[in-house]
Design a protein around this motif. Structure first.
Motif, mmCIF file in Angstrom:
data_model
loop_
_atom_site.group_PDB
_atom_site.id
_atom_site.type_symbol
_atom_site.label_atom_id
_atom_site.label_comp_id
_atom_site.label_asym_id
_atom_site.label_seq_id
_atom_site.Cartn_x
_atom_site.Cartn_y
_atom_site.Cartn_z
ATOM 1 N N PRO A 14 1.643 -1.284 -0.013
ATOM 2 C CA PRO A 14 0.315 -0.212 -0.217
ATOM 3 C C PRO A 14 0.914 1.272 -0.335
ATOM 4 N N GLY A 15 2.444 0.899 0.029
ATOM 5 C CA GLY A 15 3.081 1.734 0.071
ATOM 6 C C GLY A 15 2.876 2.218 -1.186
ATOM 7 N N GLY A 16 4.173 1.179 -1.886
ATOM 8 C CA GLY A 16 5.204 1.372 -2.788
ATOM 9 C C GLY A 16 3.645 1.893 -4.127
ATOM 10 N N VAL A 33 8.395 -2.390 -8.817
ATOM 11 C CA VAL A 33 9.060 -3.064 -8.690
ATOM 12 C C VAL A 33 8.705 -4.009 -8.295
ATOM 13 N N GLU A 34 8.207 -5.783 -8.094
ATOM 14 C CA GLU A 34 7.954 -5.786 -7.249
ATOM 15 C C GLU A 34 8.150 -7.693 -6.976
ATOM 16 N N LYS A 35 8.415 -8.226 -5.837
ATOM 17 C CA LYS A 35 9.215 -9.377 -6.057
ATOM 18 C C LYS A 35 8.326 -10.408 -5.730
ATOM 19 N N GLY A 47 1.145 -6.062 -1.795
ATOM 20 C CA GLY A 47 2.360 -6.779 -0.481
ATOM 21 C C GLY A 47 1.482 -7.344 0.263
ATOM 22 N N THR A 48 1.693 -7.307 1.762
ATOM 23 C CA THR A 48 1.627 -7.510 3.358
ATOM 24 C C THR A 48 0.397 -7.806 2.863
ATOM 25 N N CYS A 49 -0.311 -6.639 2.911
ATOM 26 C CA CYS A 49 -1.727 -5.728 3.079
ATOM 27 C C CYS A 49 -2.596 -6.567 2.983
ATOM 28 N N SER A 57 -7.229 -10.868 6.624
ATOM 29 C CA SER A 57 -7.409 -11.224 8.310
ATOM 30 C C SER A 57 -9.120 -10.528 8.508
ATOM 31 N N LYS A 58 -8.897 -9.223 7.568
ATOM 32 C CA LYS A 58 -10.423 -9.273 7.703
ATOM 33 C C LYS A 58 -11.768 -9.902 6.916
ATOM 34 N N ALA A 59 -11.215 -10.254 5.871
ATOM 35 C CA ALA A 59 -12.382 -11.626 5.646
ATOM 36 C C ALA A 59 -12.767 -12.550 5.949
ATOM 37 N N THR A 121 13.049 -8.776 -7.830
ATOM 38 C CA THR A 121 13.593 -8.156 -6.669
ATOM 39 C C THR A 121 14.746 -6.672 -7.062
ATOM 40 N N GLY A 122 14.508 -6.160 -6.772
ATOM 41 C CA GLY A 122 14.960 -4.693 -6.678
ATOM 42 C C GLY A 122 15.902 -4.290 -5.818
ATOM 43 N N LYS A 123 16.682 -3.314 -6.080
ATOM 44 C CA LYS A 123 18.289 -3.092 -5.506
ATOM 45 C C LYS A 123 18.620 -2.173 -5.675
ATOM 46 N N GLY A 318 6.482 3.980 4.308
ATOM 47 C CA GLY A 318 5.924 2.763 5.262
ATOM 48 C C GLY A 318 6.393 2.193 6.335
ATOM 49 N N ASP A 319 5.954 0.654 5.512
ATOM 50 C CA ASP A 319 7.005 -0.023 7.281
ATOM 51 C C ASP A 319 7.995 -0.183 7.406
ATOM 52 N N CYS A 320 8.949 0.161 6.695
ATOM 53 C CA CYS A 320 10.620 -0.097 6.476
ATOM 54 C C CYS A 320 11.143 1.325 7.109
ATOM 55 N N LEU A 326 1.539 1.081 9.608
ATOM 56 C CA LEU A 326 -0.494 0.986 8.757
ATOM 57 C C LEU A 326 -0.255 0.785 6.812
ATOM 58 N N ALA A 327 -1.310 0.558 6.832
ATOM 59 C CA ALA A 327 -1.201 0.771 5.864
ATOM 60 C C ALA A 327 -2.006 1.705 4.998
ATOM 61 N N HIS A 328 -2.651 2.329 5.808
ATOM 62 C CA HIS A 328 -2.985 3.934 5.589
ATOM 63 C C HIS A 328 -2.007 5.040 5.136
HETATM 64 P P1 FAD Z 1 4.090 -4.202 2.212
HETATM 65 O O1 FAD Z 1 2.048 -4.092 2.486
HETATM 66 O O2 FAD Z 1 5.662 -5.087 3.815
HETATM 67 O O3 FAD Z 1 4.798 -4.047 1.054
HETATM 68 C C1 FAD Z 1 6.193 -4.057 0.599
HETATM 69 C C2 FAD Z 1 5.820 -4.912 -0.583
HETATM 70 O O4 FAD Z 1 7.558 -4.675 -0.890
HETATM 71 C C3 FAD Z 1 5.606 -6.148 -0.650
HETATM 72 O O5 FAD Z 1 5.299 -6.866 -2.024
HETATM 73 C C4 FAD Z 1 7.802 -7.514 -0.511
HETATM 74 O O6 FAD Z 1 7.291 -8.585 -1.922
HETATM 75 C C5 FAD Z 1 8.259 -5.864 -1.863
HETATM 76 N N1 FAD Z 1 9.565 -6.022 -1.852
HETATM 77 C C6 FAD Z 1 9.984 -6.079 -0.799
HETATM 78 N N2 FAD Z 1 11.858 -6.035 -0.445
HETATM 79 C C7 FAD Z 1 11.433 -5.723 -2.624
HETATM 80 C C8 FAD Z 1 12.766 -5.940 -3.108
HETATM 81 N N3 FAD Z 1 13.636 -5.580 -2.775
HETATM 82 N N4 FAD Z 1 12.013 -6.051 -4.063
HETATM 83 C C9 FAD Z 1 10.987 -5.853 -5.012
HETATM 84 N N5 FAD Z 1 10.046 -5.917 -4.338
HETATM 85 C C10 FAD Z 1 10.319 -6.066 -2.519
HETATM 86 N N6 FAD Z 1 -2.128 -2.287 8.637
HETATM 87 C C11 FAD Z 1 -3.675 -1.541 8.897
HETATM 88 O O7 FAD Z 1 -3.818 0.111 8.257
HETATM 89 N N7 FAD Z 1 -5.216 -1.697 8.832
HETATM 90 C C12 FAD Z 1 -5.026 -3.484 9.411
HETATM 91 O O8 FAD Z 1 -6.417 -3.505 9.194
HETATM 92 C C13 FAD Z 1 -4.172 -3.942 9.383
HETATM 93 N N8 FAD Z 1 -3.681 -5.631 9.328
HETATM 94 C C14 FAD Z 1 -2.636 -6.712 9.548
HETATM 95 C C15 FAD Z 1 -3.051 -7.469 9.595
HETATM 96 C C16 FAD Z 1 -1.710 -8.607 9.414
HETATM 97 C C17 FAD Z 1 -2.457 -9.902 10.257
HETATM 98 C C18 FAD Z 1 -0.370 -7.474 9.178
HETATM 99 C C19 FAD Z 1 0.249 -9.140 8.794
HETATM 100 C C20 FAD Z 1 -0.358 -6.396 9.173
HETATM 101 C C21 FAD Z 1 -1.756 -6.006 9.009
HETATM 102 N N9 FAD Z 1 -1.830 -4.101 9.049
HETATM 103 C C22 FAD Z 1 -2.462 -3.726 8.226
HETATM 104 C C23 FAD Z 1 0.129 -3.688 8.255
HETATM 105 C C24 FAD Z 1 -0.405 -3.542 6.660
HETATM 106 O O9 FAD Z 1 0.390 -3.984 6.305
HETATM 107 C C25 FAD Z 1 1.195 -3.016 6.373
HETATM 108 O O10 FAD Z 1 1.627 -0.925 7.646
HETATM 109 C C26 FAD Z 1 1.374 -2.383 5.224
HETATM 110 O O11 FAD Z 1 1.188 -3.254 4.363
HETATM 111 C C27 FAD Z 1 2.962 -1.590 5.154
HETATM 112 O O12 FAD Z 1 2.152 -1.442 4.059
HETATM 113 P P2 FAD Z 1 4.717 -1.125 3.071
HETATM 114 O O13 FAD Z 1 3.613 -1.191 1.506
HETATM 115 O O14 FAD Z 1 5.161 -0.551 3.747
HETATM 116 O O15 FAD Z 1 3.896 -2.660 2.911
#
Ligand code: FAD
Ligand code: AMP
Length: 479
Positions: A14-16, A33-35, A47-49, A57-59, A121-123, A318-320, A326-328
């Motif tokens: 949700p960030g990217g 880029v997505e791996k 991604g994770t979300c 999880s919400k489903a 995989t991006g670097k 985002g999470d990094c 959080l996704a939003h």
């Molecule tokens: P991510 O969603 O983790 O996405 C990162 C992406 O980068 C991934 O697809 C990964 O494969 C890719 N990536 C990483 N490294 C590389 C690379 N080198 N090259 C290419 N691709 C790469 N948040 C909420 O706001 N509400 C919720 O209800 C909620 N419920 C959750 C429930 C669970 C069970 C979990 C585990 C998390 C939950 N979260 C929730 C947290 C939320 O999922 C994360 O905060 C959110 O996904 C972060 O977004 P992001 O884009 O930073 O990272």
């Protein structure tokens, strides 16, 4: 050298993916880029979300909630359905269909907005180059004026409970149980532990949550946290606070968990154990040595308020990076960074990011707690209102919970809103909007709310800040 882009985003969570779409909408030539590959070996966005987080999880929370409604509450309101049974296979199939729809939606949005999706995989190999290694091991380098790292996070693992294939799992494994575990252990009473513990408790597991800290949901206002703890206990979640897990042993298809609490060393046996002790940034290897992007000791990429790393032209979101996982929050940072790259002024208001725990009732909050305010020496006044006095909540057969507003004692400006109730995750948007607009509690008190609606509890809490809730015994006479 392959194509050159204005922006390359690494990671399509949700960030990217949001950063990439926004950048393309701003007229920038953008790649993402997505791996991540699914079980069929196909690259999936979201991604994770979308794949193993918010959406699946919400489903499961929704389907398990509907099951409990049918089992425990339909008869109360005059609907006789006999004894409902959960069909786990169908629930998982529903959850997977929801994931697929969402994931497919991102690919369609990339196409519609002209984002180039690159699989692999991006670097970051220099401040203007990203090397992508595809799933067959072939590498190609792309250049970009700007790079956005949105690599996300992965579950934290702890030495006392090494993961196994299917007995000791993370949240990802807990979204895939094919049958209801009789005895389920959850380590960590954080957001994810409480949500997944709730899912399986509703479907019939005896759930024990082991939490190292003595306090329950310390980030939530104490009154709301107390009410939540009481309600979850009533549903059958056995939440043991001050219980630090110290070891585990797998034998005969069971997990024996050792933990220490105020009474000394303890042991419990479970059929499954979910380790929900937080998430860590997934940044190892994302930036080549020598590029100079700084990470902290836990692996978070250092960024400023506008998500710039120490290397010009390289952003991280985002999470990094720091802040709530959080996704939003990730998406808002994605929009901000795309706007900045496009030459606009942009910022994220980190004081007004809502959080939600999708238990039943839901817990949602934004801004300060009363205990935060006290700790910071901010004088506040508060107003609370119980949903048991809200007509719509009673009609919904969901009278549990309360809403609480925290306002500056002098200016009346709203500093925080905390809710535990059915649909609190929807209601909290009012608090967020109020805070974004710098509203006072009186602004909400003078607003006309639709009747009957659960939102009226927020109205009443705002009136209560000044001691004048209508549907509650008043504390003060109005001057
Ligand atoms: P991510 O969603 O983790 O996405 C990162 C992406 O980068 C991934 O697809 C990964 O494969 C890719 N990536 C990483 N490294 C590389 C690379 N080198 N090259 C290419 N691709 C790469 N948040 C909420 O706001 N509400 C919720 O209800 C909620 N419920 C959750 C429930 C669970 C069970 C979990 C585990 C998390 C939950 N979260 C929730 C947290 C939320 O999922 C994360 O905060 C959110 O996904 C972060 O977004 P992001 O884009 O930073 O990272
Ligand atoms: P969160 O970071 O919100 O996902 O919550 C994770 C929770 O796990 C925190 O409340 C931690 O206190 C808790 N935790 C971490 N390690 C342990 C442990 N060894 N035993 C019990 N709880 C733990």
């Amino acid at each position: 050298m392959a194509d050159k882009f204005d922006v390359i985003v690494i990671g399509a969570g949700p960030g990217g993916y949001v950063a990439a779409i926004r950048a393309a909408q701003m007229g920038l030539k953008t790649a993402c880029v997505e791996k991540w590959v699914n079980k069929e070996g196909k690259t999936v966005h979201g991604g994770t979300c979308l794949n193993v987080g918010c959406i699946p999880s919400k489903a499961l929370l929704e389907t398990s909630h509907k099951f409990v409604e049918a089992r425990d509450h339909y008869a109360e309101i005059g609907i006789e359905v006999g004894e409902p049974k959960p069909n786990i296979e169908k629930m998982l199939a529903f959850k997977n269909s929801v994931i697929n729809k969402n994931v497919g939606g991102i690919s369609a949005l990339f196409k519609a907005n002209g984002v180039t999706a690159i699989d692999g995989t991006g670097k970051v190999v220099s401040s203007k180059e990203v090397e992508v290694t595809d799933h067959d091991g072939n590498s190609q380098t792309y250049s970009a004026d700007n790079i956005v790292i949105a690599a996300g996070s992965v579950p934290v693992e702890i030495p006392p409970t090494p993961l196994t294939d299917d007995l000791i799992v993370t949240s990802t494994g807990a979204l895939e149980f094919t049958e209801v575990p009789k005895r389920l252990g959850v380590i960590g009473a954080g957001v994810i532990g409480l949500e997944l513990g709730s899912v399986w408790n509703r479907l019939g597991s005896e759930v024990t949550v082991l939490e190292a800290m003595d306090s329950f949901l310390p980030m939530v206002d104490t009154a709301v946290a107390k009410e939540t703890q009481k309600l979850l206990k009533k549903q059958g979640l056995d939440i043991k606070l001050g219980a630090r897990v110290t070891g585990s042993e797998v034998k005969d298809n069971e997990v024996v968990v050792k933990y220490a609490d105020a009474d000394g060393d303890q042991e419990m046996t479970f059929d499954k154990l979910i380790v929900c002790v937080g998430r860590r940034p997934y940044t190892k290897g994302v930036v080549a040595d020598g590029v100079g992007v700084e990470l902290d000791e836990r692996g978070f990429i250092f960024v400023d308020d506008q998500c710039r790393t120490n290397v010009p032209g390289v952003y991280a979101i985002g999470d990094c990076v720091r802040g709530p996982m959080l996704a939003h929050k990730a998406s808002e940072e994605g929009v901000m960074v795309a706007d900045i790259i496009a030459g606009h002024k942009a910022e994220v208001n980190y004081d007004a990011i809502p959080s939600v725990i999708y238990t039943s009732p839901e817990v949602a909050w934004v801004g300060m707690t009363e205990q935060d305010a006290k700790a910071k020496g901010v004088e506040v006044k508060t107003g609370s209102f119980p949903f048991s006095a809200n007509g719509r909540a009673l009609a919904n057969n969901a009278p549990e919970g309360m809403a609480k507003i925290i306002a500056d004692a002098e200016t009346d400006r709203i500093l925080g809103v905390h809710i535990v109730s059915q649909h609190a995750g929807e209601l909290i948007a009012q608090g967020v909007i109020a805070m974004e607009f710098g509203s006072s509690a009186e602004d909400l008190a003078l607003t006309c709310y639709a009747h009957p609606s659960t939102s009226e509890a927020i109205h009443e809490a705002a009136l209560a800040v000044d001691g004048h809730a209508i549907h509650m015994a008043n504390r003060k006479k109005r001057k």
